[in-house]
Scaffold this active site. Structure first.
Site, PDB file in Angstrom:
ATOM      1  N   ARG A  94       0.842  -1.209   0.000  1.00 41.29           N
ATOM      2  CA  ARG A  94       0.000   0.000   0.000  1.00 41.29           C
ATOM      3  C   ARG A  94       0.872   1.252   0.000  1.00 41.29           C
ATOM      4  O   ARG A  94       0.566   2.240  -0.688  1.00 41.29           O
ATOM      5  CB  ARG A  94      -0.918  -0.003   1.238  1.00 41.29           C
ATOM      6  CG  ARG A  94      -1.685   1.301   1.414  1.00 41.29           C
ATOM      7  CD  ARG A  94      -2.709   1.198   2.514  1.00 41.29           C
ATOM      8  NE  ARG A  94      -3.369   2.470   2.760  1.00 41.29           N
ATOM      9  CZ  ARG A  94      -4.343   2.640   3.645  1.00 41.29           C
ATOM     10  NH1 ARG A  94      -4.766   1.616   4.358  1.00 41.29           N
ATOM     11  NH2 ARG A  94      -4.908   3.805   3.821  1.00 41.29           N
ATOM     12  N   ASN A 148     -10.461  -4.112  -0.483  1.00 41.39           N
ATOM     13  CA  ASN A 148     -10.368  -2.992  -1.418  1.00 41.39           C
ATOM     14  C   ASN A 148      -9.470  -3.300  -2.607  1.00 41.39           C
ATOM     15  O   ASN A 148      -8.570  -4.122  -2.481  1.00 41.39           O
ATOM     16  CB  ASN A 148      -9.799  -1.776  -0.680  1.00 41.39           C
ATOM     17  CG  ASN A 148     -10.897  -0.917  -0.088  1.00 41.39           C
ATOM     18  OD1 ASN A 148     -11.997  -0.864  -0.628  1.00 41.39           O
ATOM     19  ND2 ASN A 148     -10.594  -0.257   1.015  1.00 41.39           N
ATOM     20  N   CYS A 169     -19.068  -1.832   1.529  1.00 42.42           N
ATOM     21  CA  CYS A 169     -18.207  -0.733   1.964  1.00 42.42           C
ATOM     22  C   CYS A 169     -18.866  -0.082   3.173  1.00 42.42           C
ATOM     23  O   CYS A 169     -20.083  -0.164   3.336  1.00 42.42           O
ATOM     24  CB  CYS A 169     -18.099   0.279   0.818  1.00 42.42           C
ATOM     25  SG  CYS A 169     -17.132   1.734   1.222  1.00 42.42           S
ATOM     26  N   HIS A 199     -16.704   4.048  -3.787  1.00 41.29           N
ATOM     27  CA  HIS A 199     -15.814   5.201  -3.629  1.00 41.29           C
ATOM     28  C   HIS A 199     -15.941   6.216  -4.778  1.00 41.29           C
ATOM     29  O   HIS A 199     -15.013   6.979  -5.057  1.00 41.29           O
ATOM     30  CB  HIS A 199     -14.338   4.755  -3.481  1.00 41.29           C
ATOM     31  CG  HIS A 199     -14.066   4.101  -2.147  1.00 41.29           C
ATOM     32  ND1 HIS A 199     -12.827   3.667  -1.750  1.00 41.29           N
ATOM     33  CD2 HIS A 199     -14.900   3.811  -1.111  1.00 41.29           C
ATOM     34  CE1 HIS A 199     -12.897   3.139  -0.536  1.00 41.29           C
ATOM     35  NE2 HIS A 199     -14.150   3.216  -0.135  1.00 41.29           N
ATOM     36  N   TYR A 250     -14.258  10.362  -1.206  1.00 43.75           N
ATOM     37  CA  TYR A 250     -13.246   9.982  -2.200  1.00 43.75           C
ATOM     38  C   TYR A 250     -13.332  10.833  -3.469  1.00 43.75           C
ATOM     39  O   TYR A 250     -12.388  10.871  -4.256  1.00 43.75           O
ATOM     40  CB  TYR A 250     -13.362   8.492  -2.545  1.00 43.75           C
ATOM     41  CG  TYR A 250     -12.762   7.611  -1.469  1.00 43.75           C
ATOM     42  CD1 TYR A 250     -11.494   7.071  -1.613  1.00 43.75           C
ATOM     43  CD2 TYR A 250     -13.450   7.336  -0.299  1.00 43.75           C
ATOM     44  CE1 TYR A 250     -10.920   6.288  -0.627  1.00 43.75           C
ATOM     45  CE2 TYR A 250     -12.899   6.549   0.699  1.00 43.75           C
ATOM     46  CZ  TYR A 250     -11.640   6.026   0.534  1.00 43.75           C
ATOM     47  OH  TYR A 250     -11.075   5.258   1.511  1.00 43.75           O
TER      48      TYR A 250
END
Ligand code: G6P
Length: 434
Positions: A94, A148, A169, A199, A250
């Protein structure tokens, strides 16, 4: 009431597991989960999480047997529900996803843009193997995906596996909680006209006991934005007024891209680095044999209400409730501006047969283009991830609205593939594209 259930959690060594365990404990009478199989490839983490889960169950006097295994098939065997909460490559991957895109003028983010693209490429093959194990060891079980980028992963499952899957989510429940608190009413009385992709969504209307209370809700939202102007994740009031809808946080990465990128570049640590620190502290706490509940520190993670959303979704299926939940599932005409077979995030009826989307109004032009563009990028990414197709991967990045040029797309693809080579066998094994 549902019969006794087995739930398996792939990625059971996640720091979020106590959240889920708490949800199962609190909902025992309605949702009799008797067997909870935690599976993880990291045995040390798994045992710490399982020991804490057992202490939580014991302290609550609940009747849930916690099992652990590193064998995915064994965990899944005989499950009614399989929950996926994995992170292929861990936090280190990440951190790279967040660090690489800014070098090409694009924000580096866990789910949005090239960062989310790389995460999807790593995660899709692993998820499809979970689905295969369900087919062979727990046919008929539901796969609930929290991993995700949840929309993309659910899209891959929908295209490449016959297993029943739903993507979930915590943003929809977060919005419901926020608005119900503001209105001073119980969440169950609200219904949102929530439309878009994971998102990448907007709340266009809010109903209280069936009555349209949008004007009140929206005025409150604009007022709050005025108070908090320039603060964190909030949108400027002018933007809200121009749009006439409430965008999810987002969307900052699109509407305020340059500002978000500048902020990211100026920050001393990336979110991934912060999360790694929080996780280290959490693991330290979880090791304490006196700990018998979910620690407050977990709230520093973004997954608020995760267990509430997960457990109520599982209960709606197991108890055939025919309740409306906002989930990621196949469009089937709900959003008329998108193909029927792509995955969208919209209110859907949930029962024993899974999710059935509710029809929504067409997308207005002010958001239509963005939704269609991002969905097209997602369709390409899913093919690239499942098939290790480098050309499709390049097309995906080129199609993404945040990628500024073909040069950037090419540079990003080269760097992301090289950085994550160890977790992208579909691109490198057998020379299929690397
Ligand atoms: C939000 C999103 C989740 C995401 C989380 C990130 O809640 O809806 O999809 O996992 O934020 O939180 P983190 O603590 O990992 O930055």
């Amino acid at each position: 009431m549902a019969r006794d259930l087995k739930v398996s959690v792939i990625g059971g060594g996640s720091t979020y597991t106590p959240e889920l365990v708490e949800g199962f404990i609190e909902n025992q009478p309605e949702l009799p989960v008797r067997q909870l199989a935690l599976m993880d490839i990291d045995e040390a983490r798994l045992e710490i999480l399982a020991a804490l889960a057992r202490r939580m169950v014991q302290a609550a006097g609940a009747d849930i047997a916690i099992e652990t295994t590193t064998d995915q098939k064994k965990a899944i065997d005989g499950s009614d529900f399989v929950v996926s909460q994995i992170r292929v490559g861990g936090m280190a991957a990440r951190i790279l996803d967040e660090a690489i895109p800014p070098r090409f003028g694009v924000v580096g983010q866990e789910t949005t843009g090239p960062g989310g693209f790389a995460k999807a490429l790593r995660t899709i093959p692993v998820t499809l193997r979970i689905a295969q194990d369900i087919q062979s060891s727990a046919p008929g079980a539901f796969l609930l995906n929290f991993t995700n980028p949840a929309g993309l992963i659910t899209e891959a499952l929908s295209r490449y596996s016959p297993v029943q899957s739903i993507g979930l989510c915590n943003l929809p429940i977060g919005m419901e909680m926020r608005l119900s608190q503001r209105l001073g009413v119980d969440r169950s009385r609200l219904r949102l006209d929530w439309v878009g992709l994971n998102h990448l969504n907007w709340t266009r209307r809010v109903f209280l006991d069936g009555e349209d209370v949008w004007d009140r809700v929206f005025a409150g939202e604009v007022q709050e934005a005025r108070r908090a102007e320039g603060d964190g994740w909030g949108f400027p009031p002018d933007l809200l007024e121009a749009l006439g809808m409430i965008p999810c946080g987002y969307l900052n990465y699109y509407y305020n891209h340059d500002r978000m990128l500048a902020k990211q570049k100026a920050a001393p640590h990336s979110r991934g680095e912060e999360v790694r620190k929080i996780e280290d502290q959490l693991m330290e706490m979880y090791r304490n044999p006196e700990l018998r509940e979910k620690p407050k520190l977990l709230e520093k993670r973004g997954g608020a209400y995760y267990s509430k959303a997960a457990v109520s979704l599982i209960s709606a299926i197991a108890n055939d409730k025919d309740e409306v939940h906002i989930v990621n599932t196949r469009n089937r005409g709900a959003i008329p501006d998108l193909p029927d077979d792509v995955v969208v995030e919209v209110p859907s009826r949930i029962g024993r047969a899974g999710a059935r989307t509710l029809k929504t109004d067409p997308l207005p032009p002010e958001i239509r283009g963005l939704v269609q563009a991002v969905k097209a990028y997602e369709e390409l990414t899913v093919v690239a991830g499942a098939e290790g197709d480098r050309r499709r991967a390049l097309q995906a990045l080129q199609a993404h609205p945040l990628v500024p040029s073909f040069d950037a797309a090419q540079g990003l693809l080269d760097e992301l593939l090289a950085a994550h080579r160890a977790h992208l066998p579909q691109f490198f094994a057998g020379g299929s594209g690397g």
